[in-house]
Design an enzyme around this catalytic site. Structure first.
Site, PDB file in Angstrom:
ATOM      1  CB  ALA A 121     -11.934  -4.533  -1.750  1.00 50.76           C
ATOM      2  CD  GLU A 124      -9.134 -12.764  -0.672  1.00 45.65           C
ATOM      3  OE1 GLU A 124      -8.878 -13.937  -0.326  1.00 45.65           O
ATOM      4  OE2 GLU A 124      -9.757 -12.458  -1.701  1.00 45.65           O
ATOM      5  N   GLY A 128      -1.897 -11.171   1.065  1.00 52.78           N
ATOM      6  CA  GLY A 128      -1.594  -9.744   1.057  1.00 52.78           C
ATOM      7  C   GLY A 128      -0.842  -9.410  -0.213  1.00 52.78           C
ATOM      8  CD1 TRP A 153      -4.781  -4.728   7.567  1.00 55.26           C
ATOM      9  CD2 TRP A 153      -4.996  -6.619   6.386  1.00 55.26           C
ATOM     10  NE1 TRP A 153      -4.335  -5.778   8.351  1.00 55.26           N
ATOM     11  CE2 TRP A 153      -4.455  -6.946   7.645  1.00 55.26           C
ATOM     12  CE3 TRP A 153      -5.207  -7.647   5.467  1.00 55.26           C
ATOM     13  CZ2 TRP A 153      -4.141  -8.234   8.009  1.00 55.26           C
ATOM     14  CZ3 TRP A 153      -4.897  -8.934   5.821  1.00 55.26           C
ATOM     15  CH2 TRP A 153      -4.363  -9.219   7.088  1.00 55.26           C
ATOM     16  CB  THR A 155      -7.287   2.229   2.708  1.00 55.24           C
ATOM     17  OG1 THR A 155      -6.141   1.615   3.272  1.00 55.24           O
ATOM     18  CG2 THR A 155      -7.203   3.731   2.910  1.00 55.24           C
ATOM     19  CB  ILE A 331      16.665  14.416  17.312  1.00 53.47           C
ATOM     20  CG1 ILE A 331      17.890  13.955  16.507  1.00 53.47           C
ATOM     21  CG2 ILE A 331      16.731  15.921  17.579  1.00 53.47           C
ATOM     22  CD1 ILE A 331      17.982  14.508  15.105  1.00 53.47           C
ATOM     23  N   GLY A 333      14.025  12.661  21.890  1.00 54.37           N
ATOM     24  CA  GLY A 333      14.149  11.963  23.171  1.00 54.37           C
ATOM     25  C   GLY A 333      12.786  11.634  23.752  1.00 54.37           C
ATOM     26  CD  GLU A 357      -1.725   0.039  -1.805  1.00 45.74           C
ATOM     27  OE1 GLU A 357      -1.876  -1.060  -2.360  1.00 45.74           O
ATOM     28  OE2 GLU A 357      -2.661   0.677  -1.318  1.00 45.74           O
ATOM     29  CD  GLU A 361      10.492  -7.288   3.247  1.00 48.54           C
ATOM     30  OE1 GLU A 361       9.292  -7.035   3.041  1.00 48.54           O
ATOM     31  OE2 GLU A 361      11.170  -6.717   4.114  1.00 48.54           O
TER      32      GLU A 361
END
Lengths: 385, 87
Positions: A121, A124, A128, A153, A155, A331, A333, A357, A361
């Site tokens: 955890a 927030e 992030g 967020w 998990t 590929i 389609g 994680e 950037e």
């Protein structure tokens, strides 16, 4: 790798398990927005949770290269399941590396067996990748801490038995082990994500949660400097390997699809522009695999450079996964745009990997600095780590 | 990087060489590297890994006091303490 995953050792039966129990069900899990009850406990019984722990700690003692192969294979089948294992393992590695003896005894073997699911955890709203903006606080009250704030967020949040929570204190940022049944802790599911929908993402709110002194991991100023980077290094490596797995799965599916004769009797792979896509996919998968193996070896050696190497592996492999999954959809389609097709699911999953994680950037800053440090080391007559 | 031999008396030169990767400007052995503003959020854990590998010590949770890592002098004293050697 096939030998390790199909033969003896701690990864025995892994590939067969993924094929039989994961690949066939992952689309249903994705639609349901939830992994099935008991799947993590099943992985724990097989030794594949917190698998880097030594047998005396409850694990199977996987080295870091083999640990990466575990995540690659899981990633071939289901990104949500792989993400759940990664987040769980990040809690375990933090406790193992910086926990007190009592914390290690209380949590590690239970985490390895899957009796308790771990959740990380940190993020927030508005904080992030920029953890310095974190607003969750833990204030001292006697010998205890009182935790207030909201994490998003998260998990594994909906199934977790213990949360590793990062919070500001008067002295610095700390990391706290917070059991799910702590009074004042409430959970709520978040809206379905673009990808990794089965992972059980949630918000966790802490309102006056009173924590015992032994909840603190590594000291009151250690949260962001020591606990978080140790967990992130493992998490980024695991994500990189999971991305490699999903790219490999999409490459295999795309080649198989492109080789089928069309109604006119001509296969897609006879077209040069399709071959160019396949060539790029093969090159990306091979290169990501080499970076992942190098990172695993560096982590296993405990090299200082393993921390930025994990950022590099995650940055590169997640980019490859985005490109390869997009090419696979192209590929396939129209078929590739249908829900239930693995390339459609992995295409959505891959985008998420460029954000979690540490957004890519942010990782570019880490990678650039690491490159500069390596240059300075070489210029100073030293070698690389 | 050349590893310091476990029995080496003075770890300062290896520490200085490691820090030169991260901090381009000249630093003294007593300078507080965390207050110079040239290290990022991943520096501390890399420093821990370096000290563990280079000097064959184990940094434990009770050692996570920045005062053990603030300067070349403080790190040398910390290594000495872990090895049971006075500097």
């Amino acid at each position: 790798m096939a030998e390790e995953c199909d033969g003896g050792g701690a990864l025995a039966g892994l590939r067969g398990f993924v094929r039989a129990a994961v690949v066939s069900a992952a689309s249903d899990w994705d639609r349901a927005g939830m992994l099935p009850e008991g799947i993590l406990a099943e992985l724990g019984r097989r030794g594949w949770l917190a698998s880097f722990l030594e047998p005396a700690e409850g694990g199977v003692g996987l080295d870091m290269v083999a640990y990466g192969r575990l995540h690659e294979e899981l990633g071939c089948g289901c990104s949500s399941l792989r993400c759940a294992v990664t987040a769980h393992d990040m809690v375990a590695v933090a406790v193992r590396r910086w926990g007190e003896v009592g914390q290690r005894q209380r949590w590690l073997s239970r985490l390895a067996r899957g009796e308790v699911v771990g959740a990380f955890a940190l993020s927030e709203s508005g904080a992030g990748s920029d953890v310095s903006a974190m607003r969750t606080v833990a204030r001292r009250e006697g010998d205890r801490f009182v935790l207030d704030g909201k994490k998003r967020w998260v998990t594994n949040g909906l199934r977790a038995g213990v949360f590793l929570v990062f919070a500001r204190t008067a002295e610095g940022a700390g990391a706290f082990l917070v059991p799910r049944d702590t009074p004042g802790l409430t959970l709520s599911p978040m809206e379905p994500l673009l990808g990794t929908r089965a992972v059980g993402i949630s918000e966790v709110t802490f309102e006056g949660c009173r924590l015992a002194p032994e909840a603190l991991v590594g000291g009151v100023r250690a949260g962001l400097r020591f606990v978080l980077p140790a967990a992130l290094a493992l998490g980024r490596y695991a994500i990189a390997c999971g991305c490699l797995g999903m790219a490999r799965a999409c490459l295999d599916a795309a080649i198989e699809h492109a080789g089928r004769p069309s109604a006119s009797g001509v296969s897609l792979s006879s077209h040069q522009l399709v071959c160019r896509m396949i060539a790029r996919m093969v090159a990306g998968v091979r290169a990501a695999g080499l970076l992942c193996r190098a990172c695993g070896a560096s982590l296993e050696a405990g090299a200082p450079g393993s921390v930025p190497e994990a950022a590099l592996a995650k940055y590169f492999a997640s980019g490859v996964a985005r490109e390869v999954t997009a090419d696979a959809v192209q590929i396939f389609g129209g078929e590739g745009c249908l829900q239930g097709n693995i390339v459609e699911r992995f295409f959505r999953d891959a985008k998420v990997m460029e954000i979690i994680e540490g957004a890519n950037e942010v990782l570019e800053l880490v990678i650039a600095r690491h490159g500069i440090h390596e240059y300075l080391a070489m210029a100073g007559g030293e070698g690389r780590d | 990087m050349t590893r310091a031999v476990e029995g080496d008396c003075d770890p300062r030169s290896a520490i200085r060489a490691f820090l030169r990767r991260f901090i381009a400007q000249p630093i003294g052995d007593g300078d507080d590297i965390f207050n110079l503003g040239h290290v990022d959020s991943l520096f501390a854990i890399q420093l821990v890994l370096f000290l563990e590998r280079e000097f064959a010590i184990k940094v434990e949770n009770r050692d996570l006091d920045l005062d053990n890592f603030r300067s070349v002098e403080m790190m040398a004293a910390f290594i000495g303490k872990k090895r049971g050697v006075a500097h």
